[in-house]
Design an enzyme around this catalytic site. Sequence first.
Site, PDB file in Angstrom:
ATOM      1  N   HIS A   1      48.904 -20.587  11.894  1.00 29.02           N
ATOM      2  CA  HIS A   1      49.448 -21.194  13.113  1.00 29.02           C
ATOM      3  C   HIS A   1      48.371 -21.652  14.097  1.00 29.02           C
ATOM      4  O   HIS A   1      48.686 -22.253  15.116  1.00 29.02           O
ATOM      5  CB  HIS A   1      50.447 -20.239  13.773  1.00 29.02           C
ATOM      6  CG  HIS A   1      51.751 -20.249  13.050  1.00 29.02           C
ATOM      7  ND1 HIS A   1      51.953 -19.532  11.890  1.00 29.02           N
ATOM      8  CD2 HIS A   1      52.892 -20.930  13.289  1.00 29.02           C
ATOM      9  CE1 HIS A   1      53.183 -19.774  11.461  1.00 29.02           C
ATOM     10  NE2 HIS A   1      53.776 -20.610  12.275  1.00 29.02           N
TER      11      HIS A   1
ATOM     12  N   TRP B   1      56.876 -27.127   5.075  1.00 25.58           N
ATOM     13  CA  TRP B   1      56.413 -26.046   5.945  1.00 25.58           C
ATOM     14  C   TRP B   1      57.229 -24.774   5.715  1.00 25.58           C
ATOM     15  O   TRP B   1      56.682 -23.686   5.610  1.00 25.58           O
ATOM     16  CB  TRP B   1      56.483 -26.484   7.402  1.00 25.58           C
ATOM     17  CG  TRP B   1      55.972 -25.437   8.350  1.00 25.58           C
ATOM     18  CD1 TRP B   1      56.714 -24.528   9.045  1.00 25.58           C
ATOM     19  CD2 TRP B   1      54.612 -25.164   8.676  1.00 25.58           C
ATOM     20  NE1 TRP B   1      55.895 -23.716   9.803  1.00 25.58           N
ATOM     21  CE2 TRP B   1      54.599 -24.086   9.593  1.00 25.58           C
ATOM     22  CE3 TRP B   1      53.395 -25.728   8.286  1.00 25.58           C
ATOM     23  CZ2 TRP B   1      53.417 -23.562  10.116  1.00 25.58           C
ATOM     24  CZ3 TRP B   1      52.225 -25.213   8.814  1.00 25.58           C
ATOM     25  CH2 TRP B   1      52.251 -24.138   9.721  1.00 25.58           C
TER      26      TRP B   1
END
Length: 114
Positions: free
Chosen positions: A22, A76
Amino acid sequence: MPRYCFTLQVRPDLIEEYADRHRAVWPEMLAALAETGWRSYSLFLREDGLLVGYVESDDLAAAQEAMDRTAVNARWQADMAPYFIDLEGAPDRGLVLLREVFNLDDQLAESIRS
């Protein structure tokens, strides 16, 4: 704008890897989130893997459906799914929404109107 808070559980053995992923989210994914109505989106990760997310959106369900129509979201979600435990389906559909019980700005605004 409506606010949403949710939780998920990251596998303890993958916490640092999840955080690393992230730090550099794919630009295409960032653009898709912005284009589909995700605002002020943040994730917070506790040491034991509890993930708490916050997002503002006019309509979270509509924003999720719009993301479902993007190719990048499918990639994703598939990449992120192994990081979670107790997950049924894609991570963006396994969110456990929390009920907001207090907001300082809302109560201050209400006290000014009263």
